[in-house]
Design an enzyme around this catalytic site. Structure first.
Site, mmCIF file in Angstrom:
data_model
loop_
_atom_site.group_PDB
_atom_site.id
_atom_site.type_symbol
_atom_site.label_atom_id
_atom_site.label_comp_id
_atom_site.label_asym_id
_atom_site.label_seq_id
_atom_site.Cartn_x
_atom_site.Cartn_y
_atom_site.Cartn_z
ATOM 1 C CG HIS B 109 -1.888 1.003 1.424
ATOM 2 N ND1 HIS B 109 -1.600 2.300 1.777
ATOM 3 C CD2 HIS B 109 -3.236 0.945 1.282
ATOM 4 C CE1 HIS B 109 -2.728 2.995 1.837
ATOM 5 N NE2 HIS B 109 -3.737 2.197 1.534
ATOM 6 C CG ASP B 184 0.748 -2.112 6.309
ATOM 7 O OD1 ASP B 184 -0.095 -2.140 7.224
ATOM 8 O OD2 ASP B 184 0.516 -1.621 5.180
ATOM 9 C CD GLN B 187 -6.239 -4.246 4.074
ATOM 10 O OE1 GLN B 187 -7.119 -5.087 4.254
ATOM 11 N NE2 GLN B 187 -6.503 -2.987 3.805
ATOM 12 C CE LYS B 210 -7.001 -0.273 6.349
ATOM 13 N NZ LYS B 210 -7.809 0.511 5.418
ATOM 14 C CB CYS B 348 -3.891 3.359 -1.496
ATOM 15 S SG CYS B 348 -5.096 4.628 -1.179
#
Lengths: 116, 390
Positions: B109, B184, B187, B210, B348
């Site tokens: 991302h 990261d 997700q 999220k 993104c």
């Protein structure tokens, strides 16, 4: 924008797209979605005798390119390029387009504004 | 999964845009409401009863989150406003200088790509590891590019391909190179059990919104021995013990890196979200999403061009796809007319879409409240899309 009406215009626009004889052209891209619009003008004595277009993009950018060519053919180019975004959207009958897709509809006008 | 009554907004349509943000259960909203109605006060400031109460609640939310991700010490949790800020903070704390090398991947991302890429202007060497045709990181390429790197920055799960990356293996590579590992987890954390102690990363970035929490709360796990003595990047209220003519005496972690009044309401919402997910059980969240993925793949027609791993077990609960010949925005717009919310465009992740050679994709991303019936409805609508546009 009514989907059924849009699809009629879209299919027509897809079949009609392609550059014809011209002496000026403008290009614009919608970088965020990769759409590219070219508008070609055959201008004689300041009048847009013919307008053709090529689009690599969505149904809205393709349809609005066709509508631009259809509405402004035979007029002075300044009649079109002097319009504000909102006036232009009203002129081509797409003033109710949603915020997220406004850019798709305005790409053809952006290309026309860059004509040279 | 019997949770739909907790999400009144689902009455409005089919929500398949969970990778952008999840919906919020009433339990989270009530927790935030209760905080502001009965406990609101600034933290770490006053000695009055409300401030003490608020501080206690605020720190407890961190203990809860630390336990949720199995972090060894709750003081290693820094609150930010979102995962982007968490990754930018990690980047700043890495303190890369001219000549240093950072390696990331093409599937990132932008928030785990741009903070590193912009350092090129300062003379930092920026390398991007490739992926293979199935959407997995090319590990040979990563190992090659990681030679001599000071930082390896990689996503745990791709927000486009859904690929779950082997972060524990990448952690070993980072240790061999003595490189800092930044992960990261925006997700992955909402969808599967995260174990910080197993991953072994130095920084792990999270997004609250999220994973059922309100917008405006992000989390960063930062290994204490990597950052405890670093200068705050946002000095101000809360980051100091004392200020004299001679200069500041910085606070300890985590306040040191949380300049200004924090989002206490957001933190309270996060705690309620974590409690909600724990009640369901992250293993159940994962198995529910796997069922949805299997349903998606079983219904998927040949004409659909799907990106990422072919096996559901290698993915989080999302699928990006295209119907060749139809623009992703047109597909999303048509589905919107059927009250099905999906994402279209580049999500993104422009470098990844360039790599895929496509101008955009349609993304359907699932969560705990989605059903197999909703997936069937998606495919019924996609059949219509095909009929209308082609």
């Amino acid at each position: 924008v009514n989907l059924e009406e849009l699809l009629v215009v879209y299919k027509k626009a897809k079949s009609l797209q392609g550059a014809r004889a011209h002496n000026q052209e403008g290009k614009a891209a919608n970088i965020s979605c990769g759409d590219e619009v070219s508008v070609f003008f055959n201008i004689q004595d300041g009048i847009m005798k013919d307008i053709s277009f090529e689009v690599k993009g969505c149904a809205l950018s393709t349809s609005s390119s066709y509508l631009l060519a259809d509405k402004f053919k035979g007029k002075k180019i300044s009649v079109m390029t002097s319009l504000s975004d909102d006036e232009y959207l009203k002129e081509i009958g797409m003033s109710d387009v949603g915020l997220s897709r406004k850019k798709c509809v305005l790409t053809a006008l952006e290309a026309a504004r860059r004509h040279a | 999964m019997n949770v739909r009554n907790d999400f009144p907004i689902l009455k409005r349509g089919i929500y398949f845009d969970n990778a952008a943000t999840s919906q919020k259960p009433v339990q989270v909203l009530e927790a935030v409401n209760n905080y502001y109605l009965n406990h609101n006060s600034n933290v770490h400031r006053g000695i009055h009863f409300l401030s003490e109460e608020s501080t206690e609640i605020y720190e407890d939310t961190k203990k809860k989150f630390a336990s949720f991700i199995n972090a060894p010490d709750w003081e290693e949790i820094i609150y930010t406003k979102n995962a982007t800020e968490s990754l930018n903070l990690s980047c700043g704390l890495c303190g890369l200088k001219k000549g240093d090398k950072v390696v990331t991947t093409i599937m990132e991302h932008h928030s785990n790509f741009l903070p590193w890429q912009v350092l090129e202007k300062s003379g930092v060497r920026f390398e991007v590891a490739n992926i293979d045709s199935e959407g997995f990181i090319d590990m040979d390429d990563l190992i090659f590019k990681a030679k001599g790197a000071k930082v390896i920055a990689v996503t745990h799960a791709s927000n486009v391909l859904g690929t779950i990356n082997p972060v524990e293996e990448i952690s070993k590579i980072s240790r061999e190179e003595d490189a800092i590992l930044v992960v990261d987890a925006a997700q992955s954390a909402p969808h599967m059990k995260i174990d910080i102690s197993k991953i072994g990363a130095d920084f792990v970035a999270f997004s609250g919104h999220k994973m059922l929490a309100p917008m405006g709360i992000g989390m960063l796990y930062a290994r204490k021995d990597r950052v405890a003595d670093k200068t705050p990047l946002m000095p101000g209220g809360g980051t100091i013990e004392d200020v004299t003519d001679a200069g500041p005496v910085w606070s300890k972690m985590p306040e040191r890196f949380e300049g200004g009044t924090p989002n206490v309401g957001g933190a309270v919402g996060l705690r309620a979200a974590v409690e909600y997910l724990e009640k369901i059980g992250m293993d159940n969240v994962r198995s529910h999403e796997l069922s949805l993925l299997k349903k998606f793949f079983s219904l998927s027609p040949d004409y659909l061009e799907i990106y990422g791993p072919s096996s559901p077990s290698d993915r989080t609960g999302l699928v990006s796809f295209n119907i060749p010949g139809i623009h992703s925005h047109d597909v999303a717009d048509f589905l919107n007319g059927r009250k099905i919310a999906v994402r279209s465009g580049k999500h993104c992740a422009h470098p990844l879409h360039q790599w895929l050679g496509i101008p955009g994709s349609v993304r359907a991303s699932f969560y705990i409240y989605n059903t197999e019936e909703e997936i069937s409805k998606l495919f019924e609508a996609l059949e219509e899309v095909k009929g209308v546009f082609l």
